[in-house]
Design an enzyme around this catalytic site. Structure first.
Site, PDB file in Angstrom:
ATOM      1  CB  CYS A   1      -0.969  -0.005   1.172  1.00 14.15           C
ATOM      2  SG  CYS A   1      -2.087  -1.411   1.134  1.00 14.15           S
TER       3      CYS A   1
ATOM      4  CG  HIS B   1      -3.083   3.539   1.670  1.00 15.87           C
ATOM      5  ND1 HIS B   1      -3.635   3.043   0.511  1.00 15.87           N
ATOM      6  CD2 HIS B   1      -3.130   2.521   2.587  1.00 15.87           C
ATOM      7  CE1 HIS B   1      -3.988   1.789   0.700  1.00 15.87           C
ATOM      8  NE2 HIS B   1      -3.703   1.453   1.953  1.00 15.87           N
TER       9      HIS B   1
ATOM     10  CG  ASN C   1      -6.558  -0.833   1.341  1.00 13.90           C
ATOM     11  OD1 ASN C   1      -5.890  -0.458   0.383  1.00 13.90           O
ATOM     12  ND2 ASN C   1      -6.012  -1.203   2.483  1.00 13.90           N
TER      13      ASN C   1
HETATM   14  C1  LIG Z   1      -9.779  -4.525  10.372  1.00 13.28           C
HETATM   15  C2  LIG Z   1     -10.421  -3.518  11.287  1.00 13.28           C
HETATM   16  C3  LIG Z   1     -11.464  -2.714  10.528  1.00 13.28           C
HETATM   17  C4  LIG Z   1     -11.117  -4.279  12.419  1.00 13.28           C
HETATM   18  O1  LIG Z   1     -11.695  -3.364  13.311  1.00 13.28           O
HETATM   19  P1  LIG Z   1     -11.524  -3.560  14.895  1.00 13.28           P
HETATM   20  O2  LIG Z   1     -12.315  -2.515  15.535  1.00 13.28           O
HETATM   21  O3  LIG Z   1     -10.058  -3.628  15.169  1.00 13.28           O
HETATM   22  O4  LIG Z   1     -12.209  -4.929  15.089  1.00 13.28           O
HETATM   23  P2  LIG Z   1     -11.609  -6.302  15.661  1.00 13.28           P
HETATM   24  O5  LIG Z   1     -10.666  -6.902  14.674  1.00 13.28           O
HETATM   25  O6  LIG Z   1     -11.104  -6.042  17.052  1.00 13.28           O
HETATM   26  O7  LIG Z   1     -12.916  -7.148  15.711  1.00 13.28           O
HETATM   27  C5  LIG Z   1     -14.026  -6.780  16.502  1.00 13.28           C
HETATM   28  C6  LIG Z   1     -15.116  -7.804  16.323  1.00 13.28           C
HETATM   29  O8  LIG Z   1     -15.690  -7.697  15.020  1.00 13.28           O
HETATM   30  C7  LIG Z   1     -15.729  -8.964  14.389  1.00 13.28           C
HETATM   31  N1  LIG Z   1     -15.585  -8.802  12.942  1.00 13.28           N
HETATM   32  C8  LIG Z   1     -14.464  -8.773  12.203  1.00 13.28           C
HETATM   33  N2  LIG Z   1     -14.757  -8.573  10.906  1.00 13.28           N
HETATM   34  C9  LIG Z   1     -16.094  -8.450  10.838  1.00 13.28           C
HETATM   35  C10 LIG Z   1     -16.990  -8.218   9.779  1.00 13.28           C
HETATM   36  N3  LIG Z   1     -16.592  -8.040   8.505  1.00 13.28           N
HETATM   37  N4  LIG Z   1     -18.309  -8.142  10.069  1.00 13.28           N
HETATM   38  C11 LIG Z   1     -18.756  -8.290  11.312  1.00 13.28           C
HETATM   39  N5  LIG Z   1     -17.963  -8.519  12.363  1.00 13.28           N
HETATM   40  C12 LIG Z   1     -16.637  -8.603  12.132  1.00 13.28           C
HETATM   41  C13 LIG Z   1     -14.542  -9.709  14.992  1.00 13.28           C
HETATM   42  O9  LIG Z   1     -14.720 -11.092  14.855  1.00 13.28           O
HETATM   43  C14 LIG Z   1     -14.614  -9.238  16.426  1.00 13.28           C
HETATM   44  O10 LIG Z   1     -15.607  -9.978  17.088  1.00 13.28           O
HETATM   45  P3  LIG Z   1     -15.375 -10.482  18.608  1.00 13.28           P
HETATM   46  O11 LIG Z   1     -15.201  -9.227  19.400  1.00 13.28           O
HETATM   47  O12 LIG Z   1     -16.616 -11.235  18.883  1.00 13.28           O
HETATM   48  O13 LIG Z   1     -14.137 -11.310  18.537  1.00 13.28           O
HETATM   49  C15 LIG Z   1      -9.377  -2.566  11.901  1.00 13.28           C
HETATM   50  O14 LIG Z   1      -8.542  -3.272  12.777  1.00 13.28           O
HETATM   51  C16 LIG Z   1      -8.531  -1.915  10.864  1.00 13.28           C
HETATM   52  O15 LIG Z   1      -9.011  -1.108  10.099  1.00 13.28           O
HETATM   53  N6  LIG Z   1      -7.220  -2.204  10.826  1.00 13.28           N
HETATM   54  C17 LIG Z   1      -6.334  -1.627   9.876  1.00 13.28           C
HETATM   55  C18 LIG Z   1      -6.618  -2.200   8.524  1.00 13.28           C
HETATM   56  C19 LIG Z   1      -5.853  -1.508   7.465  1.00 13.28           C
HETATM   57  O16 LIG Z   1      -5.848  -0.322   7.386  1.00 13.28           O
HETATM   58  N7  LIG Z   1      -5.210  -2.312   6.631  1.00 13.28           N
HETATM   59  C20 LIG Z   1      -4.522  -1.873   5.508  1.00 13.28           C
HETATM   60  C21 LIG Z   1      -3.226  -1.237   5.844  1.00 13.28           C
HETATM   61  S1  LIG Z   1      -2.446  -0.844   4.371  1.00 13.28           S
END
Ligand SMILES: CC(C)(COP(=O)(O)OP(=O)(O)OC[C@H]1O[C@@H](n2cnc3c(N)ncnc32)[C@H](O)[C@@H]1OP(=O)(O)O)[C@@H](O)C(=O)NCCC(=O)NCCS
Length: 328
Positions: free
Chosen positions: A122, A255, A285
């Site tokens: 990215c 990004h 993304n």
């Molecule tokens: C991926 C992301 C959106 C997840 O959000 P978060 O608030 O950290 O959520 P978590 O991973 O802690 O998950 C929270 C809950 O949602 C659930 N969950 C995950 N994906 C889900 C989806 N698509 N739909 C519904 N629930 C979902 C998880 O299982 C978890 O459930 P639990 O609490 O029962 O275990 C976030 O971490 C993020 O944006 N990270 C950076 C990603 C990024 O920018 N990547 C590219 C970099 S170049």
């Protein structure tokens, strides 16, 4: 006289197939995987993404974006004397021939211009721009086609709801030319391979078969934490190198991974949110394509004007991160 590199044309392309969160949630539900528009929007700011057709490769998306950038620059394909392509989803396994070489052929460039891929996921586009800037400043090249193009849908595991809802396909391109006026004001790149495991495609090819997973893996919360801490810092480094203040930045083109990361960076930089170009809601993304897609959109709708100062910054697998500060 100092030679600078300047953006002289932008272009972008999104494949026609648009999939909303509601549509994706319905498709995933058929496989017993639960997600919702509400979860995706709240956590990431994404409402829809585009997917390439099965017969569309990164080079096909890149070709469309490149043709539009060339047209905006008022150039013919053979005016280009270097092609740098940022992609993590190259046309060919093993990455060769490079997708840049495929694009060179598809554009009909016959002047022998060198062509290469840059792999920084990215952060790929800011890496590619920095390479182009150096080649132009050195006097080696005059008109460089810089492309970011991805078909991330090919490496998504649609059984993994934590990743498959976040990514999309697309391409963006710019032409950078030698100029007596700036141009690129500063570039800053970094990498730290010790974080490689939190965002990767773990598998490898051995003896004609894939050993391990060929799907994208991401530890979302770990990536989130790292991204927030790195992006503001690298943007400040670029400003410092150009001896400028964040108040002099007209537009932040980050990004487009997650609206919460983007807003956090703008806030830390002291930039009002109205100064940030946001496309993540409609594109998801698109990895190396996200910055040039957002840049082109804001250039074409008239927000970014000649003379404006634009900060582009990104973070990605590797881990890699970087920023490019430009005067348009
Ligand atoms: C991926 C992301 C959106 C997840 O959000 P978060 O608030 O950290 O959520 P978590 O991973 O802690 O998950 C929270 C809950 O949602 C659930 N969950 C995950 N994906 C889900 C989806 N698509 N739909 C519904 N629930 C979902 C998880 O299982 C978890 O459930 P639990 O609490 O029962 O275990 C976030 O971490 C993020 O944006 N990270 C950076 C990603 C990024 O920018 N990547 C590219 C970099 S170049």
């Amino acid at each position: 006289m100092t030679t600078y590199s300047k953006i002289v044309g932008t272009g972008s392309y999104l494949p026609a197939k648009r999939v909303t969160n509601h549509e994706l949630a319905a498709q995933l539900a058929e496989q017993g995987i639960e997600t919702s528009d509400e979860w995706i929007v709240t956590r990431s700011g994404i409402s829809a993404r585009h997917y390439a057709e099965p017969d569309q490769l990164s080079s096909d998306l890149a070709l469309q974006a490149a043709q539009r950038a060339l047209e905006a620059a008022g150039m013919q394909p053979n005016d280009i004397d270097l092609i740098i392509m940022a992609t993590s989803t190259p046309d060919h396994l093993g990455g060769f021939p490079s997708t840049a070489c495929v694009v060179q052929r598809k554009l009909g460039i016959t002047n022998g211009a060198p062509a290469m891929d840059v792999q920084a996921v990215c952060s790929g586009f800011v890496y590619a721009m920095s390479v182009a800037d150096s080649f132009i400043k050195s006097g080696a090249h005059k008109n460089v086609l810089v492309i970011g193009a991805e078909v991330f849908s090919r490496i998504l595991d649609f059984k993994d709801r934590t990743t498959c809802v976040l990514f999309g396909d697309g391409a963006g391109a710019i032409v950078m030319s030698a100029s007596q006026e700036p141009g690129v004001l500063a570039t800053k790149l970094h990498a730290d391979g010790s974080h490689g495991h939190i965002l990767c495609v773990p598998g490898s090819v051995n003896n004609g078969t894939v050993a391990g997973s060929a799907y994208l893996y991401m530890d979302g919360p770990a990536v989130f934490k790292l991204a927030v801490s790195l992006l503001d810092k690298v943007a400040r480094e670029a400003l410092e190198a150009a001896r400028m203040q964040s108040t002099e930045v007209d537009w932040l083109v980050p990004h487009q991974a997650n609206i919460r990361i983007m807003q956090g960076t703008a806030k830390k930089m002291g930039l009002p949110l109205e100064k940030m170009v946001v496309t993540v809601a409609e594109h998801g993304n698109t990895s190396a394509a996200s910055i040039p897609l957002a840049l082109d959109q804001a250039v074409r709708d008239g927000r970014i004007q000649p003379g404006h100062t634009v900060m582009m910054e990104g973070v990605g697998g590797g881990f890699t991160w970087g920023a490019v500060l430009v005067r348009m």
